[in-house]
Design an enzyme around this catalytic site. Structure first.
Site, short mmCIF file in Angstrom:
data_model
loop_
_atom_site.label_atom_id
_atom_site.label_comp_id
_atom_site.label_asym_id
_atom_site.label_seq_id
_atom_site.Cartn_x
_atom_site.Cartn_y
_atom_site.Cartn_z
N ASP A 30 0.85 -1.19 0.00
CA ASP A 30 0.00 0.00 0.00
C ASP A 30 0.89 1.24 0.00
OD1 ASP A 30 -3.28 0.19 0.82
OD2 ASP A 30 -2.13 2.05 0.89
N THR A 121 -13.31 -2.59 -8.81
CA THR A 121 -14.46 -2.46 -9.70
C THR A 121 -14.14 -1.42 -10.76
OG1 THR A 121 -15.92 -3.01 -7.88
CG2 THR A 121 -16.93 -1.91 -9.77
N LYS A 210 -19.80 -7.17 -12.84
CA LYS A 210 -19.71 -6.54 -11.51
C LYS A 210 -20.69 -5.36 -11.39
CE LYS A 210 -18.51 -5.18 -7.56
NZ LYS A 210 -18.86 -5.89 -6.35
N CYS A 266 -19.87 1.31 -2.59
CA CYS A 266 -20.07 0.62 -3.87
C CYS A 266 -21.33 1.01 -4.61
CB CYS A 266 -20.03 -0.88 -3.63
SG CYS A 266 -18.41 -1.42 -3.09
N1 NAD Z 1 -15.42 -2.20 -0.07
C1 NAD Z 1 -16.11 -3.19 -0.60
O1 NAD Z 1 -16.97 -3.78 0.03
C2 NAD Z 1 -15.86 -3.63 -2.01
C3 NAD Z 1 -16.37 -4.85 -2.46
C4 NAD Z 1 -16.14 -5.25 -3.78
C5 NAD Z 1 -15.39 -4.45 -4.64
N2 NAD Z 1 -14.89 -3.26 -4.18
C6 NAD Z 1 -14.05 -2.48 -5.07
O2 NAD Z 1 -12.70 -2.74 -4.71
C7 NAD Z 1 -11.89 -1.57 -4.87
C8 NAD Z 1 -11.22 -1.21 -3.55
O3 NAD Z 1 -12.22 -0.88 -2.62
P1 NAD Z 1 -11.89 -0.74 -1.06
O4 NAD Z 1 -13.19 -0.48 -0.37
O5 NAD Z 1 -11.05 -1.88 -0.62
O6 NAD Z 1 -11.00 0.59 -1.08
P2 NAD Z 1 -10.16 1.24 0.12
O7 NAD Z 1 -10.24 2.69 -0.09
O8 NAD Z 1 -10.59 0.66 1.42
O9 NAD Z 1 -8.68 0.73 -0.15
C9 NAD Z 1 -7.91 1.09 -1.25
C10 NAD Z 1 -6.45 1.07 -0.84
O10 NAD Z 1 -5.63 1.24 -1.98
C11 NAD Z 1 -4.48 2.00 -1.62
N3 NAD Z 1 -3.84 2.54 -2.82
C12 NAD Z 1 -4.27 3.54 -3.64
N4 NAD Z 1 -3.42 3.71 -4.66
C13 NAD Z 1 -2.42 2.80 -4.51
C14 NAD Z 1 -1.26 2.46 -5.27
N5 NAD Z 1 -0.96 3.09 -6.39
N6 NAD Z 1 -0.47 1.47 -4.81
C15 NAD Z 1 -0.76 0.81 -3.68
N7 NAD Z 1 -1.86 1.08 -2.92
C16 NAD Z 1 -2.69 2.05 -3.34
C17 NAD Z 1 -5.06 3.05 -0.68
O11 NAD Z 1 -4.06 3.64 0.11
C18 NAD Z 1 -6.06 2.21 0.12
O12 NAD Z 1 -5.47 1.65 1.28
C19 NAD Z 1 -12.85 -0.51 -5.43
O13 NAD Z 1 -12.80 -0.53 -6.82
C20 NAD Z 1 -14.21 -0.98 -4.96
O14 NAD Z 1 -15.26 -0.53 -5.79
C21 NAD Z 1 -15.08 -2.85 -2.89
O1 UPG Z 2 -32.44 -4.93 1.57
C1 UPG Z 2 -31.53 -4.10 1.69
C2 UPG Z 2 -30.14 -4.44 1.61
C3 UPG Z 2 -29.19 -3.43 1.74
N1 UPG Z 2 -29.57 -2.14 1.95
C4 UPG Z 2 -28.54 -1.09 2.03
O2 UPG Z 2 -27.68 -1.20 0.91
C5 UPG Z 2 -26.37 -0.76 1.24
C6 UPG Z 2 -25.33 -1.77 0.80
O3 UPG Z 2 -25.45 -2.91 1.59
P1 UPG Z 2 -24.63 -4.26 1.28
O4 UPG Z 2 -24.83 -4.63 -0.13
O5 UPG Z 2 -24.98 -5.25 2.30
O6 UPG Z 2 -23.12 -3.78 1.56
P2 UPG Z 2 -21.83 -3.51 0.66
O7 UPG Z 2 -20.68 -3.88 1.50
O8 UPG Z 2 -21.92 -2.15 0.10
O9 UPG Z 2 -21.88 -4.60 -0.53
C7 UPG Z 2 -22.34 -4.30 -1.84
O10 UPG Z 2 -21.32 -3.67 -2.59
C8 UPG Z 2 -20.09 -4.45 -2.70
C9 UPG Z 2 -19.08 -3.59 -3.42
O11 UPG Z 2 -19.22 -3.63 -4.78
C10 UPG Z 2 -20.40 -5.75 -3.43
O12 UPG Z 2 -19.21 -6.52 -3.54
C11 UPG Z 2 -21.48 -6.52 -2.66
O13 UPG Z 2 -21.82 -7.71 -3.38
C12 UPG Z 2 -22.71 -5.62 -2.52
O14 UPG Z 2 -23.72 -6.28 -1.75
C13 UPG Z 2 -26.38 -0.49 2.74
O15 UPG Z 2 -26.51 0.90 2.98
C14 UPG Z 2 -27.62 -1.22 3.23
O16 UPG Z 2 -28.20 -0.61 4.36
C15 UPG Z 2 -30.93 -1.80 2.05
O17 UPG Z 2 -31.29 -0.63 2.23
N2 UPG Z 2 -31.86 -2.80 1.92
#
Ligand code: NAD
Ligand code: UPG
Length: 447
Positions: A30, A121, A210, A266
């Site tokens: 990171d 994503t 996605k 997301c």
């Molecule tokens: N948070 C989720 O639930 C979730 C789920 C599925 C997909 N995603 C996707 O995954 C990706 C990451 O999301 P996140 O929530 O983990 O983000 P985050 O902000 O929690 O983490 C991203 C990390 O990347 C680091 N970073 C940035 N530029 C960098 C570089 N050049 N080299 C090394 N490190 C670097 C940052 O310092 C940070 O720690 C996004 O595209 C998001 O849409 C997130």
């Molecule tokens: O019936 C429902 C379900 C969820 N939520 C809201 O929707 C948001 C997202 O919830 P949730 O999907 O559980 O959390 P995330 O961690 O944001 O996960 C979503 O976003 C991620 C990032 O892309 C994906 O990987 C996951 O599959 C997708 O569920 C939250 O504010 C919840 O309160 C509602 O209002 N009603």
């Protein structure tokens, strides 16, 4: 296998830890030195249930390491996962600067075959841009090294991330390179029984999948939130309706909960980004535009309910607010509905006493120095001297409260519930006025 994960946030850290748990040797990189220091010191920079145990176990046996050393990290893994943030740009499109910077880091240091895995994503076509960025760096160095770029979007939910990663509903791999497919299959074999959950497809379809998944889920929520508004008007209970329709397997029971609007890192950004992609290609995604608009409105519903009950001028009023994080079991405040509720209340002169089991520190950072907000140490403490209780996030500890204690602590016996946690009759039996979402048998919103 040797794996490097670039970006150690919610996705990167879970990916790195879970891959190490399956026996891989993982280096997590990171640019955030503070984050890496916390991890090297045995801490976890985020709240994610069950993650600490896995991280500690794998660090202890030497399968999981954390570094800010780009050259060493790139040298380590044959598989290079990119899991950095893709926040929304000003026009709603996904900002790819971190993804492309990560790609350039790989290109600037690689000396042997790499499979570069886009786990962030990213919009359709990003794999091509990653390929160009890597190639550009190799050319700059006058080197020719083979590599493949693969799309492997992540579907984990915060608060349930470890379970989602270890027991995925599906793993999507978009690849057009035989050698890369073979290695990705081998990497994920331990996570998918008999490969039946591993879906191999072309890169662009994987990238699109996605966004389609998040857009579909967000659509369900906005759909239910709009029906909830109508349910209040026509004298129905959206929770009954939810159960009624959810029993049809074509509809299913998940993601049908009306509430205070969807938040998180997301849904809001991914819906916007897909709408933007549509615009770029001359395709108007009307349904998704409405999903987004409905959600923006929904985040104001709790504020509107407060105004309907207490009037426009909230000066001198104090509201207890339970739940700050965008959902339970996380400390993530990105796009949290609580931020909108708080802004709506303090703008009208109210004070807010907020309580969240884990997100207080992140909430302080997200709110900055908004006047009129204080943070309580417990749910009960937040009630002290408040006019009414507003519930924004459905943490488990709020689900079965002592209603008599709530009534005794509040100046007025009013509960405004943004997550439909209680049976209206039960709350009312305790002498409380109960306002919920889409439930006419709770006190309806007057218009
Ligand atoms: N948070 C989720 O639930 C979730 C789920 C599925 C997909 N995603 C996707 O995954 C990706 C990451 O999301 P996140 O929530 O983990 O983000 P985050 O902000 O929690 O983490 C991203 C990390 O990347 C680091 N970073 C940035 N530029 C960098 C570089 N050049 N080299 C090394 N490190 C670097 C940052 O310092 C940070 O720690 C996004 O595209 C998001 O849409 C997130
Ligand atoms: O019936 C429902 C379900 C969820 N939520 C809201 O929707 C948001 C997202 O919830 P949730 O999907 O559980 O959390 P995330 O961690 O944001 O996960 C979503 O976003 C991620 C990032 O892309 C994906 O990987 C996951 O599959 C997708 O569920 C939250 O504010 C919840 O309160 C509602 O209002 N009603």
């Amino acid at each position: 296998m040797k794996v490097t994960v670039i970006g150690t946030g919610y996705v990167g850290l879970v990916t790195g830890a879970c891959l190490a748990e399956m026996g891989n040797h993982v280096v997590c990189l990171d640019v955030d030195e503070r984050k890496i220091r916390v991890l090297q010191d045995g801490g976890i920079p985020i709240h994610e249930p069950g993650l600490d145990v896995i991280v500690q176990r794998n660090v202890a046996v030497g399968r999981l390491q954390f570094t800010t050393d780009v050259a060493a990290a790139v040298a380590h893994g044959t598989l290079q996962f990119i899991g950095v943030g893709t926040p929304p740009d000003e026009d709603g499109s996904a900002d790819l600067q971190h993804v492309l910077a990560a790609a350039r880091s790989i290109g600037a240091h690689m000396t042997d075959y790499k499979i570069i895995v886009d786990k962030s994503t990213v919009p359709v076509g990003t794999a091509d841009r990653v390929r160009e960025a890597v190639r550009g760096e190799l050319q700059r160095r006058g080197m020719e090294v083979e590599f493949a770029v693969v799309s492997n979007p992540e579907f984990l939910k915060e608060g349930a991330a470890v379970g989602d990663f270890m027991r995925p509903d599906r793993i999507i791999v978009g690849a057009d390179d035989e050698r890369a497919v073979l290695l990705m299959r081998a990497l994920y074999a331990s996570f998918t029984r008999n490969h039946d959950r591993l879906q191999i497809m072309d890169v662009r379809s994987a990238e699109f999948t996605k966004y389609a998944a998040n857009a579909m889920l967000a659509t369900r929520i906005s759909f239910m939130n709009e029906l909830a508004q109508l349910a209040e008007k026509v004298g129905a209970d959206i929770d009954m309706v939810r159960r009624g329709i959810g029993s049809d397997p074509r509809i299913g029971t998940h993601f049908l909960y009306a509430g205070a609007g969807y938040g998180g890192s997301c849904f809001p950004k991914d819906v916007k980004a897909l709408v933007r992609t549509g615009q770029e290609h001359g395709v108007k995604l009307r349904v998704l535009e409405a999903v987004e608009e409905a959600n923006e409105q929904q985040k104001h519903v709790l504020g509107k309910k407060v105004v309907a009950r207490f009037g426009e001028d909230l000066a001198g009023r104090t509201f207890a607010l339970w739940g700050l994080a965008f959902k339970p079991d996380t400390d993530d405040m990105r796009e949290a509905p609580s931020l909108v509720v708080i802004a709506d209340l303090v703008r009208r002169g109210a004070r807010v006493q907020a309580y969240d089991p884990v997100a207080t520190e992140q909430a302080r950072l997200a709110l900055g120095d908004v006047a009129g907000v204080s943070f309580a140490d417990s749910a009960q403490a937040a009630l002290s001297g408040a006019d009414a209780l507003v519930i924004v996030t459905e943490w488990r500890e709020f689900r079965s409260p002592d209603f008599d204690a709530i009534r005794a602590a509040l100046k007025q016996p009013v509960v405004i519930d943004g997550r439909n946690l209680f049976e209206p009759a039960l709350v009312k039996a305790h002498g409380l006025e109960y306002f919920a979402i889409g439930r006419a048998n709770a006190v309806p919103l007057k218009t």
